[in-house]
Design a protein around this motif. Structure first.
Motif, mmCIF file in Angstrom:
data_model
loop_
_atom_site.group_PDB
_atom_site.id
_atom_site.type_symbol
_atom_site.label_atom_id
_atom_site.label_comp_id
_atom_site.label_asym_id
_atom_site.label_seq_id
_atom_site.Cartn_x
_atom_site.Cartn_y
_atom_site.Cartn_z
ATOM 1 N N ARG A 82 11.325 -4.933 71.390
ATOM 2 C CA ARG A 82 10.891 -5.590 72.285
ATOM 3 C C ARG A 82 11.536 -7.260 72.373
ATOM 4 N NH1 ARG A 82 8.305 -2.909 75.771
ATOM 5 N NH2 ARG A 82 6.704 -1.215 74.909
ATOM 6 N N TYR B 23 13.363 -13.914 71.377
ATOM 7 C CA TYR B 23 13.224 -13.187 70.203
ATOM 8 C C TYR B 23 13.372 -11.867 70.776
ATOM 9 C CZ TYR B 23 10.716 -17.643 68.640
ATOM 10 O OH TYR B 23 10.514 -18.799 68.228
ATOM 11 N N SER C 106 12.906 -7.593 68.641
ATOM 12 C CA SER C 106 12.572 -6.810 67.448
ATOM 13 C C SER C 106 13.361 -5.620 67.157
ATOM 14 C CB SER C 106 11.187 -6.407 67.096
ATOM 15 O OG SER C 106 10.888 -5.540 68.531
ATOM 16 N N ILE D 94 12.802 -9.456 62.936
ATOM 17 C CA ILE D 94 12.533 -9.906 64.280
ATOM 18 C C ILE D 94 13.558 -11.120 64.218
ATOM 19 C CG2 ILE D 94 10.984 -11.482 65.720
ATOM 20 C CD1 ILE D 94 8.632 -9.780 64.667
ATOM 21 N N HIS E 261 9.765 -5.887 58.038
ATOM 22 C CA HIS E 261 8.940 -5.311 59.128
ATOM 23 C C HIS E 261 9.414 -3.850 59.238
ATOM 24 C CE1 HIS E 261 7.610 -9.175 60.925
ATOM 25 N NE2 HIS E 261 8.767 -9.653 60.994
ATOM 26 N N SER F 153 8.301 -2.857 64.965
ATOM 27 C CA SER F 153 7.591 -3.535 65.928
ATOM 28 C C SER F 153 7.795 -3.210 67.293
ATOM 29 C CB SER F 153 7.987 -5.192 65.613
ATOM 30 O OG SER F 153 7.136 -6.004 66.590
ATOM 31 N N LEU G 226 5.753 -7.709 71.125
ATOM 32 C CA LEU G 226 5.888 -9.245 70.839
ATOM 33 C C LEU G 226 5.235 -9.903 72.014
ATOM 34 C CD1 LEU G 226 9.500 -9.314 69.829
ATOM 35 C CD2 LEU G 226 7.613 -9.916 68.473
ATOM 36 N N SER H 15 3.012 -10.231 66.873
ATOM 37 C CA SER H 15 3.711 -8.803 66.978
ATOM 38 C C SER H 15 2.742 -7.917 66.370
ATOM 39 C CB SER H 15 5.076 -9.057 65.818
ATOM 40 O OG SER H 15 5.642 -7.772 65.662
ATOM 41 N N GLU I 115 3.333 -3.915 64.686
ATOM 42 C CA GLU I 115 4.183 -3.160 64.199
ATOM 43 C C GLU I 115 3.519 -1.653 63.617
ATOM 44 O OE1 GLU I 115 5.570 -4.080 59.993
ATOM 45 O OE2 GLU I 115 5.865 -6.043 61.199
#
Length: 378
Positions: free
Chosen positions: A158, A168, A170, A191, A221, A224, A227, A238, A240
């Motif tokens: 994302r 950002y 993931s 991330i 993580h 994910s 976001l 987030s 996940e």
């Protein structure tokens, strides 16, 4: 038809079964529920994954199979010259986002899976480009994972921007065993944060750590697929995937370790423990977790006045349970949950449009607009 189902109220689940370190009872809202339905606005899509509204209210849509679509004036246009996408398993063309200053610079961002004929595995790539004459131009790959994955699952992927213009994204952990998530020298289970041109912010948490992937913002993580920014605090949230249970929502902070696979509330698919512990010093507890799993996908906060009973709630799609889920928050704790549009199909994403309406991406149906029952004629 499935997309005309109204929402169904469900029994409230107490926080003690879902949220770590909370013993208080779940509160039930006293507001009168409003009946909502859905209206298909972009039909006949296969696996719509990413959505992004442009300033003119047209809608960019990624098909996981490898198409970038522009829905404008009630017509769907295929954008040409997109990057070559490796569509296999959970991989493909996964998300799209536009630059906060898109009106001025025209940049859009894609995250997808790539693989050359000579490679045995695949990579995650993040690209920026512009649209000219219904074609992508000025294409620039900003990030490419070094991990050559033979496994075709857990890509995450994302994209979102924060209020300062940082980008950002993931990337999921490729496997439950031999995990990369705890290793900041390797991609996967992280991330990331970069500048809009792909350079690394100087205050990223691992920029001075030898051999670290300096784009990493948080780690530990699993996978994910949601976001979003909190509309008031600007914090990054987030969701996940767990395995058999243990799906999580986390508030993401710089340099923090979110535990996978050292601590987890998930079980294996054979109902055995993945880890013997659910807490460890130096590792973050989830704000909320699901047992059993719903397989959460895209998520957003509701800010629109068109849904007064939902304002400041979280909406998240469910791939496994095939519904949209609403989570009511109080002091950063989930105090109520509601299933919306049960059995509508695999909900891959949910966003709020510039018109204030909510839009959901559903496999095999398309893009659906959430409206009140009284608005069915819209």
């Amino acid at each position: 038809m499935k997309h005309q189902l109204v929402i169904t109220w469900i029994t409230i689940i107490t926080l003690s079964s879902c949220v770590q370190k909370s013993k208080s009872k779940t509160e039930v809202q006293n507001t009168k529920p409003v009946s909502y339905t859905t209206k298909v606005v972009v039909p006949e899509l296969n696996i719509p994954s990413g959505m992004a509204f442009l300033p003119d209210a047209s809608l960019l849509i990624t098909e996981k199979t490898g198409e970038l679509l522009l829905f404008k004036n009630k017509k769907t246009i295929n954008i040409e010259a997109i990057p070559k996408v490796h569509w296999a398993g959970q991989g493909g063309l996964l998300d799209v986002a536009i630059h906060p200053n898109y009106k001025k610079n025209g940049w859009l961002y894609l995250i997808y899976i790539s693989k050359t004929e000579k490679e045995k595995g695949s990579h995650t790539e993040l690209m920026r480009a512009k649209i000219k004459n219904d074609s992508l131009v000025e294409k620039q790959v900003l990030y490419k994972t070094s991990t050559n994955k033979k496994i075709v699952q857990h890509f995450g992927s994302r994209i979102t921007f924060d209020n300062d213009g940082n980008l950002y994204f993931s990337i999921g952990d490729p496997a439950n065993k031999n995990s990369n998530a705890q290793d900041i020298t390797r991609d996967g289970g992280k991330i990331y944060r970069i500048n809009d041109d792909g350079t690394i912010p100087t205050d990223n948490p691992f920029v001075i750590v030898p051999n670290a992937k300096t784009a990493i913002y948080s780690y530990g993580h699993r996978n994910s697929q949601g976001l979003t920014l909190h509309p008031k605090t600007g914090a990054l949230w987030s969701n996940e995937h767990g395995v058999n249970g243990g799906d999580e929502i986390n508030i993401i902070e710089s340099g923090k370790n979110y535990g996978w696979p050292i601590i987890t509330y998930a079980l294996t698919y054979k109902n055995t423990k993945i880890s013997q512990i659910t807490e460890k010093e130096g590792m973050e507890q989830p704000l909320y977790y699901w047992n059993p799993s719903i397989a959460p996908s895209g998520m957003t906060f509701v800010t629109s006045d068109k849904y007064p009973n939902w304002k400041n709630n979280i909406l998240t799609g469910s791939l496994k349970r095939q519904h949209l889920e609403r989570l009511v928050l109080k002091d950063n704790k989930v105090i109520n949950r509601e299933i919306l549009f049960n059995d509508i199909g695999r909900v891959r994403n949910v966003i709020e449009g510039p018109d204030g309406y909510l839009y959901i991406a559903v496999e095999g149906l398309g893009i659906l607009k959430i409206i009140e029952q009284t608005e069915k004629g819209l």
